[in-house]
Design a protein around this motif. Structure first.
Motif, mmCIF file in Angstrom:
data_model
loop_
_atom_site.group_PDB
_atom_site.id
_atom_site.type_symbol
_atom_site.label_atom_id
_atom_site.label_comp_id
_atom_site.label_asym_id
_atom_site.label_seq_id
_atom_site.Cartn_x
_atom_site.Cartn_y
_atom_site.Cartn_z
ATOM 1 N N ASN A 36 33.543 52.257 43.456
ATOM 2 C CA ASN A 36 34.288 51.213 44.185
ATOM 3 C C ASN A 36 35.009 50.309 43.193
ATOM 4 O O ASN A 36 34.756 50.356 41.986
ATOM 5 C CB ASN A 36 33.315 50.383 45.036
ATOM 6 C CG ASN A 36 32.676 51.199 46.142
ATOM 7 O OD1 ASN A 36 33.275 51.457 47.172
ATOM 8 N ND2 ASN A 36 31.445 51.642 45.913
ATOM 9 N N THR A 37 35.887 49.441 43.724
ATOM 10 C CA THR A 37 36.596 48.518 42.840
ATOM 11 C C THR A 37 36.534 47.082 43.368
ATOM 12 O O THR A 37 36.423 46.863 44.575
ATOM 13 C CB THR A 37 38.058 48.981 42.625
ATOM 14 O OG1 THR A 37 38.692 48.098 41.727
ATOM 15 C CG2 THR A 37 38.849 49.043 43.901
ATOM 16 N N ILE A 38 36.575 46.142 42.432
ATOM 17 C CA ILE A 38 36.573 44.713 42.791
ATOM 18 C C ILE A 38 37.894 44.092 42.351
ATOM 19 O O ILE A 38 38.336 44.292 41.215
ATOM 20 C CB ILE A 38 35.428 43.943 42.081
ATOM 21 C CG1 ILE A 38 34.067 44.493 42.478
ATOM 22 C CG2 ILE A 38 35.489 42.452 42.409
ATOM 23 C CD1 ILE A 38 32.886 43.703 41.929
ATOM 24 N N CYS A 39 38.496 43.322 43.245
ATOM 25 C CA CYS A 39 39.788 42.676 42.955
ATOM 26 C C CYS A 39 39.667 41.167 43.124
ATOM 27 O O CYS A 39 39.876 40.640 44.221
ATOM 28 C CB CYS A 39 40.840 43.193 43.936
ATOM 29 S SG CYS A 39 41.094 44.955 43.812
ATOM 30 N N PRO A 40 39.354 40.457 42.035
ATOM 31 C CA PRO A 40 39.286 39.004 42.166
ATOM 32 C C PRO A 40 40.667 38.357 42.048
ATOM 33 O O PRO A 40 41.566 38.916 41.421
ATOM 34 C CB PRO A 40 38.425 38.573 40.965
ATOM 35 C CG PRO A 40 37.968 39.837 40.291
ATOM 36 C CD PRO A 40 38.897 40.916 40.724
ATOM 37 N N ALA A 41 40.803 37.168 42.635
ATOM 38 C CA ALA A 41 41.955 36.296 42.349
ATOM 39 C C ALA A 41 41.694 35.671 40.975
ATOM 40 O O ALA A 41 40.897 36.197 40.196
ATOM 41 C CB ALA A 41 42.061 35.243 43.446
#
Ligand SMILES: NC(=O)c1ccc[n+]([C@@H]2O[C@H](COP(=O)([O-])OP(=O)(O)OC[C@H]3O[C@@H](n4cnc5c(N)ncnc54)[C@H](O)[C@@H]3O)[C@@H](O)[C@H]2O)c1
Length: 268
Positions: free
Chosen positions: A179-184
């Motif tokens: 999976n992937t995480i996309c933070p601001a």
């Protein structure tokens, strides 16, 4: 995945988000290989963790993830030291629009390589128990960012690769979720690179516009991104998902239409 006694390898663990990931994993009872090219900070991180957690639960491995040989060696060391590998977090990243090739190298190529090496150490076909891989992208992987075009491209690449390899892993029954995480924006040292010519190159002229964007989007704390990581690791139903973390909506998932190209359309 139940996290107690699991073994994790985290790249870019010497500071920032990667360091918060390592702390959250240790708090859950994991053992963690802290992989970073910054030896001074990496050792200091291990020392700091040793004050709170048993020293044998962490190992610092000095490694430039952009070197295939060194990255393979780091995985080997972690695997041999702890006797197994259950979790890989490909987190190390840079912001460099001037020497932009390094941005593609670290943010995308090394993430792809870390995923493939991770699969070799965890997939059931190789006699392992399966596991979870999390690749750190960014909101910049989901929208255009005028003054960081190469960073943006590298993060779009991470999302496309992760969603695709997750499908391949499921099809091949590797037993590994990806999976992937996309933070601001997140309050870490990388933010100090946005007003430096050596990082931003020609785009340093637009520093005020980037700062305006930070005002609009707000800046998150690394602990919230670590909370997102733990959620992905513990929820066995998640594979190929794109987790977004923003000040307005907190932790949530990007929703895609099933297929952006309609099958049967003769124009495509
Ligand atoms: N901070 C943000 O606003 C933000 C937002 C979205 C995504 N991200 C992503 O989160 C990840 C972590 O970033 P951060 O904010 O903690 O940055 P950071 O600069 O604070 O930490 C990055 C870490 O990666 C390490 N690193 C860099 N290049 C390396 C290499 N070649 N080999 C080994 N280690 C290397 C650095 O030494 C450092 O410890 C990156 O992928 C970044 O793109 C950050």
């Amino acid at each position: 995945m139940h996290l107690k006694d699991k073994v994790a390898l985290v790249t870019g663990a010497a500071q920032g988000i990667g360091n918060a990931f390592a702390r959250a994993l240790l708090e859950k009872g994991c053992k963690v290989a802290l992989v970073d090219q910054n030896v001074e900070r990496g050792k200091a991180s291990k020392d700091a963790f040793d004050k709170q957690f048993e020293a044998q639960r962490t190992i610092f491995i000095s490694c430039d993830v952009s070197s295939e040989e060194k990255l393979k060696d780091a995985f080997k060391k972690a695997f041999e030291h702890f006797g197994k590998l259950d979790i890989v977090v490909n987190n190390a990243g840079v912001n460099n629009e001037k020497n932009w090739e390094i941005t593609v190298q670290v943010n995308l190529i090394s993430v792809i390589r870390g995923t493939y090496i991770g699969l070799e150490h965890m997939k059931t076909q190789n006699g392992h128990n399966g596991g979870v891989i999390v690749n750190v992208a960014s909101l910049a992987g989901l929208m255009p960012v005028a003054f960081q075009p190469v960073y943006c491209a590298s993060k779009h690449g991470v999302i496309g690769f992760t969603r695709s390899i997750a499908m391949a892993s499921e099809a091949a029954n590797y037993g590994v979720r990806i999976n992937t995480i996309c933070p601001a924006f997140v309050n870490t040292p990388i933010l100090q690179s946005i007003d430096k010519e050596e990082n931003m190159g020609q785009y340093v002229a637009y520093i005020d516009k980037i700062k305006d964007m930070m005002e609009v989007y707000g800046v998150l704390e690394p602990t919230l991104i670590a909370k997102g990581l733990i959620q992905i690791l513990e929820d066995d139903s998640l594979n190929g998902q794109v987790m977004k973390i923003t000040t307005k909506r907190g932790i949530h998932f990007h929703e895609y239409n099933t297929a952006p190209i309609e099958t049967g359309n003769s124009n495509l």
